[in-house]
Scaffold this motif. Structure first.
Motif, mmCIF file in Angstrom:
data_model
loop_
_atom_site.group_PDB
_atom_site.id
_atom_site.type_symbol
_atom_site.label_atom_id
_atom_site.label_comp_id
_atom_site.label_asym_id
_atom_site.label_seq_id
_atom_site.Cartn_x
_atom_site.Cartn_y
_atom_site.Cartn_z
ATOM 1 N N ASN A 3 60.883 -69.226 -4.703
ATOM 2 C CA ASN A 3 61.948 -68.672 -4.113
ATOM 3 C C ASN A 3 62.406 -67.503 -5.076
ATOM 4 O O ASN A 3 62.486 -67.503 -6.355
ATOM 5 C CB ASN A 3 63.111 -69.425 -4.104
ATOM 6 C CG ASN A 3 64.189 -69.140 -2.879
ATOM 7 O OD1 ASN A 3 63.959 -68.108 -2.247
ATOM 8 N ND2 ASN A 3 65.032 -69.899 -2.804
ATOM 9 N N HIS A 5 64.430 -64.251 -6.427
ATOM 10 C CA HIS A 5 65.896 -63.603 -6.123
ATOM 11 C C HIS A 5 66.127 -62.381 -7.050
ATOM 12 O O HIS A 5 65.683 -62.509 -8.305
ATOM 13 C CB HIS A 5 66.875 -64.617 -6.487
ATOM 14 C CG HIS A 5 67.003 -65.744 -5.680
ATOM 15 N ND1 HIS A 5 67.649 -65.927 -4.695
ATOM 16 C CD2 HIS A 5 66.246 -67.100 -6.001
ATOM 17 C CE1 HIS A 5 67.329 -67.159 -3.766
ATOM 18 N NE2 HIS A 5 66.439 -67.956 -4.797
ATOM 19 N N ASP A 45 69.500 -76.578 5.542
ATOM 20 C CA ASP A 45 69.854 -75.512 4.676
ATOM 21 C C ASP A 45 71.207 -74.558 4.912
ATOM 22 O O ASP A 45 71.067 -73.787 5.624
ATOM 23 C CB ASP A 45 68.772 -74.621 4.177
ATOM 24 C CG ASP A 45 68.877 -74.083 2.867
ATOM 25 O OD1 ASP A 45 69.979 -73.664 2.480
ATOM 26 O OD2 ASP A 45 67.916 -73.279 2.333
ATOM 27 N N ARG A 47 72.329 -72.251 3.446
ATOM 28 C CA ARG A 47 72.146 -70.886 3.177
ATOM 29 C C ARG A 47 71.545 -70.174 4.358
ATOM 30 O O ARG A 47 71.965 -68.796 4.521
ATOM 31 C CB ARG A 47 71.286 -70.659 2.088
ATOM 32 C CG ARG A 47 71.689 -71.102 0.814
ATOM 33 C CD ARG A 47 70.506 -71.117 -0.312
ATOM 34 N NE ARG A 47 69.255 -71.618 0.336
ATOM 35 C CZ ARG A 47 68.101 -71.239 -0.243
ATOM 36 N NH1 ARG A 47 68.000 -70.342 -1.246
ATOM 37 N NH2 ARG A 47 66.874 -72.099 0.208
ATOM 38 N N THR A 48 71.010 -70.792 5.172
ATOM 39 C CA THR A 48 70.373 -70.315 6.586
ATOM 40 C C THR A 48 70.561 -70.777 7.789
ATOM 41 O O THR A 48 70.583 -70.385 8.896
ATOM 42 C CB THR A 48 68.761 -70.234 6.465
ATOM 43 O OG1 THR A 48 68.338 -71.498 6.206
ATOM 44 C CG2 THR A 48 68.292 -69.150 4.966
ATOM 45 N N ASP A 336 73.732 -65.922 -2.752
ATOM 46 C CA ASP A 336 72.654 -67.114 -2.761
ATOM 47 C C ASP A 336 72.946 -68.012 -3.793
ATOM 48 O O ASP A 336 73.232 -67.524 -5.007
ATOM 49 C CB ASP A 336 71.347 -66.429 -2.733
ATOM 50 C CG ASP A 336 70.238 -67.556 -2.848
ATOM 51 O OD1 ASP A 336 70.377 -68.680 -3.233
ATOM 52 O OD2 ASP A 336 69.202 -67.432 -1.785
ATOM 53 N N ASP A 339 71.403 -67.477 -7.308
ATOM 54 C CA ASP A 339 71.640 -66.635 -7.996
ATOM 55 C C ASP A 339 72.624 -66.781 -9.141
ATOM 56 O O ASP A 339 73.695 -67.262 -8.869
ATOM 57 C CB ASP A 339 72.231 -65.239 -7.164
ATOM 58 C CG ASP A 339 72.352 -63.890 -7.968
ATOM 59 O OD1 ASP A 339 72.527 -64.054 -9.332
ATOM 60 O OD2 ASP A 339 72.121 -62.832 -7.336
ATOM 61 N N THR A 342 76.305 -65.658 -8.753
ATOM 62 C CA THR A 342 77.177 -66.007 -7.680
ATOM 63 C C THR A 342 78.029 -66.799 -8.051
ATOM 64 O O THR A 342 77.960 -67.866 -8.693
ATOM 65 C CB THR A 342 76.348 -66.874 -6.625
ATOM 66 O OG1 THR A 342 75.206 -65.636 -6.116
ATOM 67 C CG2 THR A 342 77.000 -67.187 -5.499
ATOM 68 N N GLY A 345 79.005 -70.469 -2.903
ATOM 69 C CA GLY A 345 77.887 -70.441 -1.940
ATOM 70 C C GLY A 345 78.329 -70.808 -0.819
ATOM 71 O O GLY A 345 79.630 -70.526 -0.271
ATOM 72 N N GLY A 381 73.781 -68.043 7.455
ATOM 73 C CA GLY A 381 74.308 -68.951 6.619
ATOM 74 C C GLY A 381 75.741 -69.283 6.790
ATOM 75 O O GLY A 381 76.289 -68.423 7.620
ATOM 76 N N TYR A 383 79.015 -68.752 5.012
ATOM 77 C CA TYR A 383 79.652 -68.183 3.941
ATOM 78 C C TYR A 383 81.090 -67.782 4.617
ATOM 79 O O TYR A 383 81.344 -67.180 5.605
ATOM 80 C CB TYR A 383 79.092 -66.939 3.410
ATOM 81 C CG TYR A 383 77.558 -67.363 2.564
ATOM 82 C CD1 TYR A 383 77.864 -67.518 1.061
ATOM 83 C CD2 TYR A 383 76.522 -67.346 3.132
ATOM 84 C CE1 TYR A 383 76.521 -67.854 0.615
ATOM 85 C CE2 TYR A 383 75.499 -67.756 2.460
ATOM 86 C CZ TYR A 383 75.351 -67.861 1.445
ATOM 87 O OH TYR A 383 74.132 -68.083 0.529
#
Length: 504
Positions: A3, A5, A45, A47-48, A336, A339, A342, A345, A381, A383
């Protein structure tokens, strides 16, 4: 797969390996097995919103098999009978293995729960290891008392493991909560059936594999994935489970108590909802207090039972506090969770995401004023921007209901008496915070607030030795500390007549 970033300054890339999903089946009697009905469900997930893997879906039949294995291990296996020092050695080996896989485990909780990867690796995984070692250190120190009798009797108590326990884990802290329950039960000599939240099953299954590698005997630790309404309910209703420990909502806690009462009157320990007050007095450093207050509600995206979501600020510093808080909230970085720059999340799943947004709508409809945030962040995602409401009244739902998201209700107060009364007005009593330089004020307030843990000039400070649990609708029983061990033990009184007893 890797992954990649981009760093916050755009000058370098971060390379983190997304772990292969190795364990997706139920773990029963030391083996990974398919569910009896062969059903599976997706874990996503946040995030997505995309699927990570399909996980075995257990139900009542699978719980029956797991409980049978746990009962056999308790009634006839070595774990409850071995010396505490031997259990401790195995638990330390378990901790060693977790340390060796810290990065992989942190990544699993990141992709499954949206948790910050670097915090998981640096703080949460080590905290879980520390908890396991803490209770390993207690395993050979479990003993009763010699009792003083007014008659010719010798009496003492034994502390024995309570038996087979069911442990139902929430999704907001998959690793910490797993070991907050499993570690003391292992130290006590219990056997167990663990149900992780359906949103976050991945790390629990990985821990089951490490437990086997460490030498925990078959049947001692069983992990059955599935849904609360089926798998969780089967644990609560099971006639051969001796105790249930649950962390989650008050509504589900009521159902577990009802099930325990109508089945075998099993012991129940519940850590439930919260709507915790943070009281900031006029002698506080306003900038530091604003930073503390923001963290108290957006830490872990607000998905934490003790979130300081009701913030009371003395009228003398209120206007300055509002300005500082708005500045800090606007600077809060979402992104993300892999990161390192961040701060926040995504919410754990679409359902929780939509619930939080619905409460933001309710707050505006009820007449509260939006100071910051209030919207979805990004286009992919789950957020949500850090959200602060002002002009909040005590009877508004954003001030009474546990939202479990990054939403703060900000209110002002005039006197200590008013602050205490308003802090205690909630049906919950899990935590509270006090910010003041005056020790007399702090002592007066802390002794008046009905909460299980109170922080003074800090927030979210935990340790393995700190008991944790609630008052009122926040439940009963304590996790962590030696109190967290005692609930997995039964007290047996043994009485023997002395040689001069008339009965001999």
């Amino acid at each position: 797969m890797a992954n990649h970033h981009q760093s916050s300054n755009g000058s370098a890339e971060i390379h983190i390996e997304i772990p292969e999903i190795k364990f997706t089946k139920l773990f029963i009697n030391g083996e990974f097995v398919h569910s009896i009905k062969g059903r599976t469900f997706e874990t996503l997930d946040p995030r997505t919103g995309e699927a990570i893997a399909r996980i075995a879906e257990g139900d009542k039949d699978d719980i029956d098999v797991a409980v049978k294995a746990a009962r056999e291990a308790f009634d006839h296996g070595p774990w409850p009978r071995m010396p505490g020092s031997q259990r401790a050695r195995i638990m330390h080996k378990f901790a060693d293995l977790i340390e060796q896989h810290a990065e992989e485990l942190a990544a699993l909780d990141c992709i499954d729960a949206g948790k910050l990867f670097f915090r998981g690796k640096a703080v949460e995984i080590p905290s879980a290891v520390g908890m396991l070692r803490y209770y390993a250190g207690a395993a050979d120190k479990i003993h009763g008392d010699v009792l003083k009798s007014t008659r010719s009797l010798h009496a003492y108590t034994l502390k024995e493991p309570i038996g087979v326990v069911g442990q139902i884990i929430p999704w907001n802290y998959p690793t910490i909560m797993f070991f907050m329950k499993v570690a003391p039960a292992l130290a006590a000599g219990c056997t167990m059936v663990v149900k992780p939240a359906e949103q976050t099953p991945l790390s629990a299954l990985f821990y089951a594999n490490l437990a086997k590698q460490a030498g925990i005997p078959n049947g001692v630790l069983n992990v059955v994935t599935g849904f609360g309404r089926t798998t969780g309910a089967a644990i609560s209703n099971h006639m051969d489970i001796d105790m249930v420990s649950f962390t989650g909502s008050t509504e589900v806690g009521r159902l577990i108590m009802q099930a325990a009462a109508t089945s075998n009157l099993k012991t129940v320990s519940l850590e439930l909802g919260g709507k915790s007050p943070l009281i900031i007095f006029d002698d506080a450093d306003v900038g530091n207090a604003a930073e503390l207050a923001l963290n108290a509600v957006v830490f872990n995206k607000g998905e934490i039972c003790v979130a300081g979501s009701r913030v009371y600020v003395h009228e003398g510093i209120y206007d300055e506090f509002v300005k500082k808080l708005a500045e800090k909230a606007e600077a809060w970085k979402l992104g993300d969770p892999f990161d390192p720059s961040t701060c926040q999340g995504p919410q754990v799943d679409k359902r929780q995401f939509e619930k939080v947004l619905s409460y933001i709508d309710i707050g505006m409809k009820e007449g509260a004023t939006l100071l910051t945030g209030g919207k979805r962040w990004g286009s992919k995602g789950y957020y949500i921007e850090p959200t602060v409401f002002v002009d909040v009244k005590e009877d508004m739902r954003i001030a009474t209901d546990e939202i479990f998201g990054p939403v703060m209700s900000l209110m002002k107060f005039r006197t200590i008496e008013e602050a205490i009364e308003r802090a205690n007005s909630s049906k919950y009593g899990l935590a509270a915070g006090i910010v003041t330089k005056d020790l007399n004020v702090a002592n007066r307030v802390l002794r008046s607030i009905r909460s299980g843990i109170i922080w003074i000039n800090c927030y979210f400070e935990f340790d393995s030795d700190f008991p944790y649990g609630g008052y009122k609708l926040s439940g009963f029983g304590r996790d962590s500390g030696l109190e967290g061990l005692q609930k997995y033990l039964q007290v047996k009184t043994v009485v023997t007549p002395l040689h001069d007893s008339p009965w001999l």
